[in-house]
Design an enzyme around this catalytic site. Sequence first.
Site: not given
Ligand SMILES: C[S@@+](CC[C@H](N)C(=O)[O-])C[C@H]1O[C@@H](n2cnc3c(N)ncnc32)[C@H](O)[C@@H]1O
Length: 207
Positions: A37, A112, A148
């Site tokens: 994931e 993100d 979304d």
């Molecule tokens: C909007 S959250 C979604 C978290 C989870 N997948 C959910 O649906 O509840 C996006 C997550 O991706 C992580 N993230 C963003 N860019 C990333 C990257 N390049 N490598 C690892 N994690 C990343 C962020 O820190 C954040 O925790």
Amino acid sequence: MARILKDYPSVALNAEDLDGKIDFVQIFGRPGLVHIEIGSGKATFLLHQAMTQPQVNFLGIERSGKFYRYAVDRIGRWALSNVRLIRTDAARFLADFLPDSSVECFHIYFPDPWPKKRHHKRRFFCLANLEQLLRCLIPTGTIRIATDHASYFEQIQRVLTAQDHRLEEIEFLPTASANQGEWVGTNFERKYLKEQRPIYTIAVMKT
Ligand SMILES: C[S@@+](CC[C@H](N)C(=O)[O-])C[C@H]1O[C@@H](n2cnc3c(N)ncnc32)[C@H](O)[C@@H]1O
């Protein structure tokens, strides 16, 4: 009162200890299919999915220290032996440390969206990263994405279309751990469903 988070060295992989391509058999202490994931947040998906698929080895990649520490504590408390977590940037991790043909499924749930146009280049799902995902997938391995965000979803579709000779679109089935009405059962999905936002999903298989 703030929750006291424990470190669980059996769950947490230290990015600084990595040297070259990783060996999943060594990391999990057993052979098995590997699911990753990307952006695992508080590890809600990993926690429940790892319980429903104990034979699968799950790795969560999370860049934020706050979410990563919460997730390590959570997985450690549940004593799940088939989950590992690493705090690092997923794009770098893929390129530097993931071996060819080593992963059965990449789960990318609510990445993100970086909504401002000048920030679009920060989005994880781009051609260069798709190239890495395809390199690391086993034949017939899959990429599953949920978001979304309509404009990010359009970008995701465009990127996938550019590689459609190497991919086949397949049905996006809800995960085994999702509740009724959910696709994947992550924290962000639950939040967005409450707000009645539309959820876009796509799944592709490496041909
Ligand atoms: C909007 S959250 C979604 C978290 C989870 N997948 C959910 O649906 O509840 C996006 C997550 O991706 C992580 N993230 C963003 N860019 C990333 C990257 N390049 N490598 C690892 N994690 C990343 C962020 O820190 C954040 O925790």
